[in-house]
Design a protein around this motif. Structure first.
Motif, short mmCIF file in Angstrom:
data_model
loop_
_atom_site.label_atom_id
_atom_site.label_comp_id
_atom_site.label_asym_id
_atom_site.label_seq_id
_atom_site.Cartn_x
_atom_site.Cartn_y
_atom_site.Cartn_z
N GLU A 100 0.81 -1.21 0.00
CA GLU A 100 0.00 0.00 0.00
C GLU A 100 0.85 1.26 0.00
OE1 GLU A 100 -2.10 -0.85 3.61
OE2 GLU A 100 -0.67 0.26 4.87
N ILE A 148 -9.00 0.06 0.54
CA ILE A 148 -8.72 1.40 1.08
C ILE A 148 -8.88 1.30 2.60
CG2 ILE A 148 -9.41 2.68 -0.97
CD1 ILE A 148 -12.09 3.24 0.41
N TRP A 202 -3.97 7.70 5.78
CA TRP A 202 -4.92 7.13 4.82
C TRP A 202 -4.15 6.21 3.88
CZ3 TRP A 202 -9.83 7.93 6.02
CH2 TRP A 202 -10.17 9.06 6.75
N ALA A 255 -4.15 3.08 0.70
CA ALA A 255 -4.81 2.42 -0.44
C ALA A 255 -3.83 1.43 -1.00
CB ALA A 255 -5.24 3.44 -1.50
#
Length: 401
Positions: free
Chosen positions: A205, A366, A393, A395
Motif C-alpha cells: 500500500e 482502502i 490514509w 490504499a
C-alpha cells in the motif's frame, strides 16, 4: 232422524288396524337395520326428505332391497293425494329409525317407489361411499397417483423425473471458491502429509499522513504439511525516498492443537540505524470467533528483549466485500536510541482496511491507520520531528499465490 248404520263387515274395527300396525312395525325395523347387499345402495334416510310427513305413513311397507324375492305388502301408488297441510316438527329419534305409527298418509302425494330415482332426491342419505385408501402425508394436491391408489389422474399434472446425473457446468468447485480453479489447499485436510505452500501479500500500500507520504508492505508465506511448516514473514515502510524500517523473520511452525502452532526461528532488522538480530519464539493460530492471533517474543544481543502482539479479524459484509480490523502492540525490554526505540510499550497501531475481492487472489482496498508512540519512543520521535500520534490514509492491494 235415523243415520245409516255402517256395515261392520266392510270397515274393519279399530283394533284390527292397531294389530296390523304392531305386526308391520317390527318388520320395518328389521328391514331398515339389515345391511344392504353388495352392489345396492345404502338404506334410505326418510327423515331427510323435504315435504314428507313420516307421521302418517303407518301400515306402509318399505321397498324391498335389490335382488330380494319378498314382495311389498302395500303399493304406495294406491295412496290418493290429499289436501296438504303444514308438516309437524319431526321428533328427535335415534339415527336410522322412524316413528311409523305417527305417519300422516294424507301428507304424501301419490308416488311409485318402484320407479323412484334415488339419486335425484335432495336431502336423501344414500349412505357414505366406501372410504378411499389413506394417502401419505407427502401427496400433493393435483398430483397424479392414480397408478398407486386407483384414482384418476388430475389433468395438467405429472410426476417429474428424480434428480440425478452429472452436475451442471456452473456448479461450485470442490473447494468452494465460486468458480475459481481448485487450489492445492484442499489437500492439506485430505492428505495431512502432502506438502503445500502459499504466499500472501497481505498489505502492499501507499499511505498519506502528517509526516508525509510513503509506502509499506506486509508479506507472509509458508510451505509444509499439517504438522510442520516453514514460515516467512516480512514488513516495513519506505518514507521520504529511503527505507525507514524493515524486518524479516524465518520461523519453523509446529502444530500443537487444531488451528494452533508454536513457532521458533530468527528475526533480522534493517533500515535506519544499525541492524539487529533476534531469536524468536511464539504461538500463532485461530482463536474462537475467528480471531487470528500472533504472540512472539524476541531475545537479542546485549540483553535486548522485545515482544509483539497482533490480532486481526475479517468481517464479511458480502462474500466479496470484507472489512479487516488489525491491532498491533510492540514492547521492548531496554532502550535502543540508535534505532529510536525506548523501553516498555513503544507503539500501538490500529488499522481498518476495506477490500473488495475481484477474485479471491486479487483484492484492492482502502483504509485508515492510527499510530501512537509511548514513553521514550515518543521522545525520540519528537527529536526527529515526527508525530507522536499519526493518522494515515492508505490504499493498496492484497494478493496471494
Amino acid at each position: 232422524m235415523n243415520m245409516p248404520r255402517r256395515d261392520s263387515s266392510i270397515v274393519p274395527p279399530r283394533s284390527a288396524w292397531l294389530a296390523a300396525l304392531l305386526l308391520v312395525l317390527p318388520l320395518a325395523t328389521v328391514a331398515q337395520s339389515a345391511p344392504a347387499p353388495a352392489g345396492s345402495s345404502a338404506p334410505m334416510d326418510m327423515g331427510a326428505m323435504p315435504g314428507m310427513d313420516h307421521a302418517g305413513m303407518h301400515g306402509m311397507a318399505m321397498p324391498a332391497a335389490t335382488g330380494s324375492t319378498e314382495k311389498p305388502a302395500m303399493k304406495s301408488s294406491a295412496m290418493k293425494p290429499q289436501k296438504p297441510h303444514a308438516p309437524a316438527a319431526p321428533a328427535s329419534s335415534p339415527a336410522g329409525t322412524h316413528d311409523m305409527g305417527a305417519m300422516d298418509h294424507g301428507s304424501m302425494p301419490e308416488m311409485d317407489h318402484g320407479a323412484m330415482d334415488h339419486g335425484a332426491m335432495p336431502g336423501m342419505d344414500h349412505g357414505a361411499p366406501p372410504a378411499a385408501p389413506a394417502t401419505s402425508g407427502h401427496d400433493m394436491p393435483g398430483m397424479s397417483h392414480g397408478a398407486a391408489h386407483g384414482t384418476e389422474a388430475m389433468p395438467g399434472m405429472s410426476m417429474g423425473p428424480m434428480q440425478g446425473g452429472r452436475a451442471p457446468a456452473d456448479a461450485r468447485s470442490g473447494d468452494y471458491s465460486d468458480g475459481i480453479a481448485a487450489t492445492p489447499a484442499y489437500r492439506l485436510h485430505e492428505h495431512g502429509s502432502t506438502p503445500v505452500g502459499m504466499l500472501l501479500v497481505d498489505q502492499l500500500e501507499a499511505f498519506h499522513g502528517r509526516d508525509g507520504n510513503g509506502q509499506s508492505w506486509e508479506v507472509g508465506g509458508w510451505y509444509g504439511s499439517d504438522m510442520n511448516k516453514l514460515w516467512l514473514r516480512s514488513e516495513g515502510e519506505r518514507r521520504r525516498g529511503r527505507l525507514q524500517d524493515g524486518e524479516v523473520e524465518v520461523l519453523w511452525n509446529h502444530a500443537v492443537a487444531p488451528f494452533w502452532g508454536t513457532q521458533l526461528g530468527v528475526r533480522h532488522d534493517f533500515g535506519t540505524g544499525p541492524q539487529r538480530e533476534w531469536a524468536a519464539f511464539g504461538v500463532q493460530g485461530l482463536a474462537p470467533y475467528w480471531f487470528e492471533l500472533e504472540a512472539t517474543a524476541y531475545v537479542g544481543s546485549s540483553g535486548r528483549t522485545a515482544a509483539r502482539l497482533r490480532a486481526d479479524y475479517e468481517l464479511l459484509f458480502t462474500q466479496r466485500l470484507i472489512l479487516q480490523p488489525e491491532l498491533e502492540l510492540n514492547l521492548h525490554g531496554k532502550s535502543d536510541p540508535a534505532r529510536g526505540i525506548g523501553s516498555g510499550l513503544t507503539d500501538a497501531k490500529l488499522g481498518l482496511r476495506l477490500r473488495y475481492e475481484i477474485r479471491r487472489e486479487f483484492a484492492p482496498y482502502i483504509g485508515v491507520v492510527w499510530t501512537r508512540r509511548f514513553g521514550s519512543t515518543a521522545d525520540f520521535a519528537r527529536d526527529e520531528h515526527q508525530a507522536v500520534f499519526d493518522r494515515q490514509w492508505v490504499a493498496g492491494v492484497r494478493l496471494w499465490f
